[in-house]
Scaffold this motif. Structure first.
Motif, mmCIF file in Angstrom:
data_model
loop_
_atom_site.group_PDB
_atom_site.id
_atom_site.type_symbol
_atom_site.label_atom_id
_atom_site.label_comp_id
_atom_site.label_asym_id
_atom_site.label_seq_id
_atom_site.Cartn_x
_atom_site.Cartn_y
_atom_site.Cartn_z
ATOM 1 N N ASP A 85 -10.263 -4.408 -2.300
ATOM 2 C CA ASP A 85 -10.313 -3.019 -2.753
ATOM 3 C C ASP A 85 -9.692 -2.073 -1.721
ATOM 4 O O ASP A 85 -8.918 -1.181 -2.066
ATOM 5 C CB ASP A 85 -11.759 -2.603 -3.032
ATOM 6 C CG ASP A 85 -12.375 -3.395 -4.180
ATOM 7 O OD1 ASP A 85 -11.637 -3.729 -5.126
ATOM 8 O OD2 ASP A 85 -13.589 -3.687 -4.111
ATOM 9 N N VAL A 86 -10.063 -2.270 -0.469
ATOM 10 C CA VAL A 86 -9.547 -1.424 0.611
ATOM 11 C C VAL A 86 -9.299 -2.289 1.851
ATOM 12 O O VAL A 86 -10.211 -2.992 2.308
ATOM 13 C CB VAL A 86 -10.538 -0.291 0.974
ATOM 14 C CG1 VAL A 86 -9.947 0.589 2.075
ATOM 15 C CG2 VAL A 86 -10.875 0.547 -0.246
ATOM 16 N N ILE A 126 -12.323 6.765 -3.165
ATOM 17 C CA ILE A 126 -12.346 6.477 -4.610
ATOM 18 C C ILE A 126 -11.528 7.498 -5.393
ATOM 19 O O ILE A 126 -10.668 7.135 -6.204
ATOM 20 C CB ILE A 126 -13.803 6.428 -5.122
ATOM 21 C CG1 ILE A 126 -14.540 5.247 -4.463
ATOM 22 C CG2 ILE A 126 -13.828 6.296 -6.641
ATOM 23 C CD1 ILE A 126 -16.035 5.258 -4.695
ATOM 24 N N ASP A 127 -11.768 8.776 -5.140
ATOM 25 C CA ASP A 127 -11.096 9.825 -5.917
ATOM 26 C C ASP A 127 -9.588 9.856 -5.668
ATOM 27 O O ASP A 127 -8.808 10.157 -6.584
ATOM 28 C CB ASP A 127 -11.687 11.202 -5.591
ATOM 29 C CG ASP A 127 -13.098 11.369 -6.130
ATOM 30 O OD1 ASP A 127 -13.556 10.464 -6.860
ATOM 31 O OD2 ASP A 127 -13.747 12.398 -5.821
ATOM 32 N N LYS A 128 -9.181 9.560 -4.461
ATOM 33 C CA LYS A 128 -7.758 9.622 -4.120
ATOM 34 C C LYS A 128 -7.082 8.253 -4.184
ATOM 35 O O LYS A 128 -5.917 8.112 -3.819
ATOM 36 C CB LYS A 128 -7.573 10.227 -2.714
ATOM 37 C CG LYS A 128 -8.240 11.591 -2.545
ATOM 38 C CD LYS A 128 -7.754 12.600 -3.570
ATOM 39 C CE LYS A 128 -8.465 13.935 -3.414
ATOM 40 N NZ LYS A 128 -8.042 14.907 -4.448
ATOM 41 N N ASN A 129 -7.843 7.252 -4.622
ATOM 42 C CA ASN A 129 -7.306 5.899 -4.771
ATOM 43 C C ASN A 129 -6.675 5.380 -3.481
ATOM 44 O O ASN A 129 -5.564 4.853 -3.454
ATOM 45 C CB ASN A 129 -6.281 5.848 -5.909
ATOM 46 C CG ASN A 129 -5.958 4.417 -6.329
ATOM 47 O OD1 ASN A 129 -6.796 3.517 -6.203
ATOM 48 N ND2 ASN A 129 -4.749 4.197 -6.811
ATOM 49 N N THR A 136 -6.095 2.765 -0.736
ATOM 50 C CA THR A 136 -6.186 1.300 -0.748
ATOM 51 C C THR A 136 -6.147 0.683 0.652
ATOM 52 O O THR A 136 -6.287 -0.529 0.788
ATOM 53 C CB THR A 136 -5.049 0.696 -1.584
ATOM 54 O OG1 THR A 136 -3.783 1.040 -0.986
ATOM 55 C CG2 THR A 136 -5.103 1.208 -3.022
ATOM 56 N N ASN A 190 -5.274 12.383 2.697
ATOM 57 C CA ASN A 190 -5.206 11.097 3.393
ATOM 58 C C ASN A 190 -5.948 11.125 4.724
ATOM 59 O O ASN A 190 -6.204 10.071 5.322
ATOM 60 C CB ASN A 190 -3.752 10.698 3.618
ATOM 61 C CG ASN A 190 -2.997 10.506 2.315
ATOM 62 O OD1 ASN A 190 -2.446 11.465 1.780
ATOM 63 N ND2 ASN A 190 -2.977 9.295 1.797
ATOM 64 N N HIS A 221 0.841 -1.202 0.000
ATOM 65 C CA HIS A 221 0.000 0.000 0.000
ATOM 66 C C HIS A 221 0.876 1.253 0.000
ATOM 67 O O HIS A 221 1.789 1.379 0.819
ATOM 68 C CB HIS A 221 -0.920 0.010 1.223
ATOM 69 C CG HIS A 221 -1.888 -1.134 1.251
ATOM 70 N ND1 HIS A 221 -3.021 -1.172 0.472
ATOM 71 C CD2 HIS A 221 -1.876 -2.296 1.969
ATOM 72 C CE1 HIS A 221 -3.673 -2.303 0.702
ATOM 73 N NE2 HIS A 221 -3.001 -3.002 1.606
ATOM 74 N N ASN A 259 -0.815 4.452 -0.694
ATOM 75 C CA ASN A 259 -1.737 5.571 -0.470
ATOM 76 C C ASN A 259 -2.735 5.162 0.611
ATOM 77 O O ASN A 259 -3.748 4.516 0.336
ATOM 78 C CB ASN A 259 -2.453 5.928 -1.771
ATOM 79 C CG ASN A 259 -3.033 7.336 -1.731
ATOM 80 O OD1 ASN A 259 -2.717 8.120 -0.846
ATOM 81 N ND2 ASN A 259 -3.892 7.647 -2.690
#
Length: 329
Positions: free
Chosen positions: A262-263, A230-233, A235, A206, A174, A176
Motif C-alpha cells: 500500500d505504501v 489516504i486522501d492524497k493517494n 504510495t 506531499n 511511484h 505521488n
C-alpha cells in the motif's frame, strides 16, 4: 605497564622515535609508525599526558558536540571519532545539546573552559551559527555530518541522496510521494528537483507532517498522517531518518495498511534499526566511520598547524551516499 624504553626495544627503534610517534611527528616513516603504534596499543602504553601538556601547552583534548545519542546514527559516528582521536593520542570530551541552540552555546563555553585543543560539532541550527564562527577564530573547528560555508566539514552529500531516493521510487512506479522532514533540508532539495525533472507534482500536500509531530507520536499526528496518505493517494514516503521511518511503518501497519504493497517507506542513515523493522527498512547509508575518521584527521591537522589564523585552506568533504534496498520498498 610497559615503559617507553621497553616499547622502543620491542619495536626495534629509539626512544626518541617512539616519542615522535606519540607526538604525531610527520617525519616518521609510516611503516615504523604503524609498528610502534601496534606495540603501544598491544600493551596499552600511556604516555605522561600531563608532562606532554606542559611541554606543548596543549590539553590533548578534543571537544565533541552532538545533538543526541538516542538515534543510533550518532553513537556510530561517536565511536569512530573516539577511535581516531585515540590514534592521535587525544582524548575526547563529549557534550550533548538535545537540539537546544542555547544549550549548544553553553556547552561550547564549557568545552573552552576545559581547554580543548579543537572542536568537532554537529550544529543544532545551521542558520544560527554565529557562535560557532566566533569559536572558529579561537580554536580549530570542524563541522561533522553537515556542511557549513566557511568551515572545514565532512558530510555525506544529502542533496545527491535525495535525488537517488527520488529516482529509485519513480523507477518503482511511484508518482505521488510524501515527505517527512524539514523544508530547508538538502535531503528534500535534491529529492524535490528530481521529482520535478520527471514532470511529477510535489506540493504542500506531499509534505505530510513535521518530524516533531511524528516524534511526539500523538493520536492527532497519527490521524493527520493517515488522512493525507489516504486522501492524497500517497504510495511512498521518504523520511529524514530511520527512527521516523520506523514510526511511520508502525502507524501504517497498526491501521491495516501493508508495507510496501500500500505504501513504501524509505529511511535515512541505514542504522541497526533497519534490520529490526518488519518489513526491513530501505534506507540511505551514510559512511559513519569515514565521517568520524576524516573529521578527526582534519581537526588534528589544523591543531598541529602553528598559525591557525593564516590557515585559509578549507577541507570540505562530501562523501557519496548509498541506497540500501530492503523489503519496505
Amino acid at each position: 605497564m610497559k615503559t617507553m624504553k621497553e616499547i622502543a626495544k620491542m619495536a626495534g627503534v629509539s626512544q626518541s622515535t617512539v616519542s615522535r610517534v606519540i607526538n604525531n611527528n610527520p617525519n616518521v616513516n609510516p611503516e615504523i609508525k604503524r609498528k610502534v603504534l601496534e606495540y603501544i596499543r598491544k600493551y596499552n602504553y600511556q604516555p605522561n599526558r600531563m608532562a606532554r601538556s606542559l611541554v606543548k601547552n596543549k590539553s590533548f583534548l578534543i571537544g565533541i558536540v552532538l545533538p543526541e545519542l538516542t538515534n543510533p546514527y550518532f553513537p556510530e559516528i561517536l565511536e569512530s571519532l573516539e577511535e581516531e582521536a585515540n590514534y592521535y593520542n587525544y582524548n575526547i570530551v563529549l557534550s550533548i545539546t538535545y537540539g537546544s541552540l542555547q544549550r549548544e552555546k553553553e556547552q561550547i563555553e564549557m568545552l573552552l573552559s576545559r581547554r580543548v585543543d579543537g572542536l568537532i560539532i554537529n550544529p543544532t541550527d545551521l542558520s544560527h551559527g554565529e557562535h560557532i564562527t566566533k569559536i572558529k577564530s579561537i580554536i580549530p573547528t570542524v563541522i561533522c555530518a553537515q556542511d557549513l560555508d566557511g568551515f572545514d566539514y565532512v558530510t555525506v552529500d544529502h542533496y545527491l541522496a535525495g535525488k537517488i531516493v527520488a529516482k529509485y521510487l519513480i523507477n518503482k512506479g511511484h508518482i505521488n510521494i510524501g515527505y517527512i522532514g524539514y523544508l530547508k533540508d538538502k535531503k528534500l532539495k535534491g529529492f524535490y528537483e528530481e521529482i520535478i525533472a520527471n514532470n511529477l507534482n510535489f506540493n504542500e500536500d506531499n509534505y505530510l507532517v513535521a518530524p516533531e509531530e511524528i516524534s511526539d507520536f500523538t493520536k492527532s499526528s497519527e490521524k493527520k498522517l493517515l488522512t493525507k496518505i489516504i486522501d492524497k493517494n500517497i504510495t511512498a514516503v521518504y523520511t529524514i531518518n530511520d527512527i521516523i521511518a520506523t514510526k511511520v511503518i508502525n502507524i501504517l501497519i497498526k491501521n491495516k495498511m501493508k508495507v510496501p504493497d500500500d505504501v513504501a517507506v524509505v529511511g535515512f542513515d541505514n542504522t541497526i534499526i533497519c534490520n529490526l523493522t518488519n518489513p526491513p527498512l530501505t534506507s540511505v547509508a551514510q559512511p559513519t566511520r569515514e565521517i568520524g575518521r576524516k573529521s578527526v584527521d582534519i581537526l588534528v591537522k589544523k591543531i598541529e598547524k602553528t598559525n591557525l589564523h593564516n590557515d585559509n585552506n578549507l577541507d570540505q568533504i562530501f562523501l557519496p551516499p548509498r541506497l540500501v534496498i530492503r523489503k519496505s520498498t
